[in-house]
Design a protein around this motif. Structure first.
Motif, mmCIF file in Angstrom:
data_model
loop_
_atom_site.group_PDB
_atom_site.id
_atom_site.type_symbol
_atom_site.label_atom_id
_atom_site.label_comp_id
_atom_site.label_asym_id
_atom_site.label_seq_id
_atom_site.Cartn_x
_atom_site.Cartn_y
_atom_site.Cartn_z
ATOM 1 N N ASP A 251 0.856 -1.189 0.000
ATOM 2 C CA ASP A 251 0.000 0.000 0.000
ATOM 3 C C ASP A 251 0.890 1.236 0.000
ATOM 4 O O ASP A 251 1.395 1.653 1.047
ATOM 5 C CB ASP A 251 -0.888 -0.076 1.241
ATOM 6 N N SER A 252 1.083 1.835 -1.174
ATOM 7 C CA SER A 252 2.011 2.968 -1.270
ATOM 8 C C SER A 252 1.582 4.151 -0.416
ATOM 9 O O SER A 252 2.427 4.870 0.116
ATOM 10 C CB SER A 252 2.167 3.403 -2.733
ATOM 11 N N THR A 253 0.289 4.347 -0.248
ATOM 12 C CA THR A 253 -0.201 5.495 0.512
ATOM 13 C C THR A 253 0.157 5.375 1.985
ATOM 14 O O THR A 253 0.743 6.294 2.582
ATOM 15 C CB THR A 253 -1.730 5.618 0.383
ATOM 16 N N ARG A 254 -0.192 4.259 2.573
ATOM 17 C CA ARG A 254 0.047 4.085 4.010
ATOM 18 C C ARG A 254 1.525 3.861 4.312
ATOM 19 O O ARG A 254 2.014 4.280 5.374
ATOM 20 C CB ARG A 254 -0.809 2.950 4.548
ATOM 21 N N LEU A 255 2.252 3.214 3.397
ATOM 22 C CA LEU A 255 3.693 3.069 3.609
ATOM 23 C C LEU A 255 4.385 4.424 3.604
ATOM 24 O O LEU A 255 5.295 4.671 4.408
ATOM 25 C CB LEU A 255 4.294 2.159 2.532
ATOM 26 N N LEU A 256 3.965 5.308 2.711
ATOM 27 C CA LEU A 256 4.543 6.657 2.699
ATOM 28 C C LEU A 256 4.193 7.403 3.979
ATOM 29 O O LEU A 256 5.041 8.094 4.560
ATOM 30 C CB LEU A 256 4.041 7.430 1.478
ATOM 31 N N ALA A 257 2.946 7.275 4.419
ATOM 32 C CA ALA A 257 2.539 7.922 5.665
ATOM 33 C C ALA A 257 3.361 7.422 6.842
ATOM 34 O O ALA A 257 3.815 8.208 7.691
ATOM 35 C CB ALA A 257 1.052 7.687 5.914
ATOM 36 N N ASP A 258 3.573 6.108 6.895
ATOM 37 C CA ASP A 258 4.373 5.536 7.982
ATOM 38 C C ASP A 258 5.813 6.037 7.927
ATOM 39 O O ASP A 258 6.416 6.344 8.969
ATOM 40 C CB ASP A 258 4.364 4.011 7.902
ATOM 41 N N ALA A 259 6.372 6.123 6.722
ATOM 42 C CA ALA A 259 7.741 6.606 6.580
ATOM 43 C C ALA A 259 7.853 8.066 7.013
ATOM 44 O O ALA A 259 8.835 8.461 7.670
ATOM 45 C CB ALA A 259 8.208 6.450 5.133
ATOM 46 N N ALA A 260 6.853 8.862 6.658
ATOM 47 C CA ALA A 260 6.856 10.263 7.061
ATOM 48 C C ALA A 260 6.770 10.398 8.579
ATOM 49 O O ALA A 260 7.463 11.222 9.193
ATOM 50 C CB ALA A 260 5.696 11.002 6.403
ATOM 51 N N LEU A 261 5.915 9.588 9.180
ATOM 52 C CA LEU A 261 5.767 9.631 10.636
ATOM 53 C C LEU A 261 7.077 9.252 11.321
ATOM 54 O O LEU A 261 7.527 9.928 12.260
ATOM 55 C CB LEU A 261 4.643 8.695 11.055
ATOM 56 N N GLN A 262 7.697 8.169 10.857
ATOM 57 C CA GLN A 262 8.951 7.745 11.467
ATOM 58 C C GLN A 262 10.049 8.786 11.268
ATOM 59 O O GLN A 262 10.861 9.024 12.176
ATOM 60 C CB GLN A 262 9.380 6.391 10.886
ATOM 61 N N HIS A 263 10.073 9.414 10.098
ATOM 62 C CA HIS A 263 11.072 10.452 9.847
ATOM 63 C C HIS A 263 10.844 11.643 10.775
ATOM 64 O O HIS A 263 11.800 12.202 11.324
ATOM 65 C CB HIS A 263 11.003 10.898 8.392
ATOM 66 N N ALA A 264 9.599 12.006 10.967
ATOM 67 C CA ALA A 264 9.286 13.152 11.829
ATOM 68 C C ALA A 264 9.656 12.889 13.281
ATOM 69 O O ALA A 264 10.225 13.753 13.957
ATOM 70 C CB ALA A 264 7.804 13.491 11.719
ATOM 71 N N ILE A 265 9.352 11.695 13.773
ATOM 72 C CA ILE A 265 9.606 11.434 15.197
ATOM 73 C C ILE A 265 11.050 10.986 15.448
ATOM 74 O O ILE A 265 11.518 11.066 16.592
ATOM 75 C CB ILE A 265 8.627 10.405 15.780
ATOM 76 N N SER A 266 11.760 10.563 14.408
ATOM 77 C CA SER A 266 13.170 10.212 14.603
ATOM 78 C C SER A 266 13.961 11.437 15.045
ATOM 79 O O SER A 266 14.973 11.320 15.741
ATOM 80 C CB SER A 266 13.769 9.633 13.325
ATOM 81 N N HIS A 267 13.476 12.609 14.660
ATOM 82 C CA HIS A 267 14.096 13.859 15.104
ATOM 83 C C HIS A 267 14.012 13.965 16.622
ATOM 84 O O HIS A 267 14.971 14.392 17.272
ATOM 85 C CB HIS A 267 13.380 15.038 14.440
ATOM 86 N N CYS A 268 12.892 13.555 17.177
ATOM 87 C CA CYS A 268 12.736 13.596 18.637
ATOM 88 C C CYS A 268 13.756 12.686 19.302
ATOM 89 O O CYS A 268 14.387 13.052 20.297
ATOM 90 C CB CYS A 268 11.338 13.139 19.045
ATOM 91 N N ASN A 269 13.905 11.484 18.743
ATOM 92 C CA ASN A 269 14.832 10.524 19.339
ATOM 93 C C ASN A 269 16.274 11.005 19.273
ATOM 94 O O ASN A 269 17.032 10.873 20.239
ATOM 95 C CB ASN A 269 14.692 9.168 18.623
ATOM 96 N N SER A 270 16.639 11.576 18.124
ATOM 97 C CA SER A 270 18.017 12.042 17.974
ATOM 98 C C SER A 270 18.299 13.236 18.873
ATOM 99 O O SER A 270 19.369 13.357 19.432
ATOM 100 C CB SER A 270 18.310 12.385 16.514
ATOM 101 N N MET A 271 17.311 14.119 19.020
ATOM 102 C CA MET A 271 17.476 15.271 19.902
ATOM 103 C C MET A 271 17.567 14.836 21.356
ATOM 104 O O MET A 271 18.383 15.363 22.126
ATOM 105 C CB MET A 271 16.312 16.241 19.708
ATOM 106 N N SER A 272 16.758 13.863 21.748
ATOM 107 C CA SER A 272 16.794 13.382 23.129
ATOM 108 C C SER A 272 18.138 12.721 23.431
ATOM 109 O O SER A 272 18.718 12.910 24.507
ATOM 110 C CB SER A 272 15.669 12.369 23.351
ATOM 111 N N ALA A 273 18.662 11.967 22.443
ATOM 112 C CA ALA A 273 19.931 11.303 22.645
ATOM 113 C C ALA A 273 21.091 12.299 22.774
ATOM 114 O O ALA A 273 22.076 12.043 23.451
ATOM 115 C CB ALA A 273 20.206 10.342 21.503
ATOM 116 N N ALA A 274 20.919 13.461 22.127
ATOM 117 C CA ALA A 274 21.987 14.471 22.160
ATOM 118 C C ALA A 274 21.994 15.281 23.448
ATOM 119 O O ALA A 274 22.978 15.929 23.781
ATOM 120 C CB ALA A 274 21.845 15.407 20.962
ATOM 121 N N GLN A 275 20.887 15.254 24.183
ATOM 122 C CA GLN A 275 20.782 16.026 25.400
ATOM 123 C C GLN A 275 21.559 15.334 26.527
ATOM 124 O O GLN A 275 21.536 14.107 26.644
ATOM 125 C CB GLN A 275 19.313 16.211 25.805
ATOM 126 N N PRO A 276 22.276 16.099 27.369
ATOM 127 C CA PRO A 276 23.039 15.492 28.466
ATOM 128 C C PRO A 276 22.116 14.921 29.522
ATOM 129 O O PRO A 276 20.982 15.344 29.656
ATOM 130 C CB PRO A 276 23.852 16.673 29.004
#
Length: 241
Positions: free
Chosen positions: A216-241
């Motif tokens: 399902d190209s529509t939902r797979l793209l949506a899932d990829a966008a969601l993961q890309h958006a929230i991966s920023h949260c994870n990387s920022m949290s990991a960078a915080q002391p």
């Protein structure tokens, strides 16, 4: 907690864009909490402009429409762009370097999932333009996955169903049956998976009514966008002391 990236949706058809938008919102809560989802901004030029350019074979014109959309989304605060429309990715390379924002490529998302699932030969369903293009063959080949498209007369009818019915929210039982029959024939031709390479096709097709497993190209793209958006949260949290 750091804020997720803002998703920019470059919409073509209202049906495909709406399904993609709803999927991001519905699936975000499991990662971000009840009722939460990333900020999302959407821009849509008239679908008629895209269709006109495609009918003329004017891929540079399609690329200009995509760039216009990217600039509007950047001005609205988007951090990256997705386009829930497979067909116009034929112009992706013509606009990528000039875009003010990075894009996730729908076919790359689908092909990566096909590889993960161990697909051996994929059937490609989509608009006539998409099935005649190199959008999926070029990407799938990088993952070592061959593909097939339906016969010319079949492609014509699939394209009619998409452009005359599905993009307008029309779901005719006879048309759904035709699409199911096409997938059954693609299975007979050696395919072990059907890529729903039109973002309206998942509205009427899926694993429950297909003789082949579907991507399902529509939902797979949506899932990829969601993961890309929230991966920023994870990387920022990991960078915080």
């Amino acid at each position: 907690m750091p804020k997720p990236l803002t998703v920019g949706i470059a919409a073509c058809s209202s049906e495909g864009a709406a399904l993609c938008y709803r999927t991001i919102c519905a699936r975000a809560a499991q990662f971000l909490g009840a009722h939460a989802h990333p900020d999302i901004v959407l821009h849509s030029s008239s679908l008629a402009e895209y269709v006109g350019a495609l009918e003329r074979g004017d891929l540079p014109g399609v690329a200009q429409l995509m760039l216009h959309c990217a600039h509007r989304l950047a001005a609205a605060g988007a951090d990256f762009v997705i386009c829930p429309d497979n067909t116009i990715h034929a112009a992706f390379a013509l606009m990528r370097d000039a875009s003010p924002l990075p894009w996730l490529h729908i076919a790359q998302v689908v092909a990566a999932e096909a590889k993960r699932r161990g697909v051996r030969q994929a059937a490609i369903l989509g608009t006539e333009w998409l099935m005649a293009s190199d959008v999926y063959p070029s990407v799938l080949s990088k993952f070592g996955i061959p593909c097939q498209v339906p016969e010319p007369s079949e492609r014509s009818e699939i394209g009619r169903i998409i452009m005359d019915e599905l993009v307008n929210g029309v779901q005719e039982p006879a048309s759904v049956q035709y699409l199911q029959d096409i997938i059954a024939r693609m299975k007979e031709r050696g395919c072990d998976c059907a890529i729903l390479g039109c973002t309206e096709l998942p509205i009427v097709l899926g694993d429950a009514n297909s003789s082949l497993p579907t991507l399902d190209s529509t939902r797979l793209l949506a899932d990829a966008a969601l993961q890309h958006a929230i991966s920023h949260c994870n990387s920022m949290s990991a960078a915080q002391p």
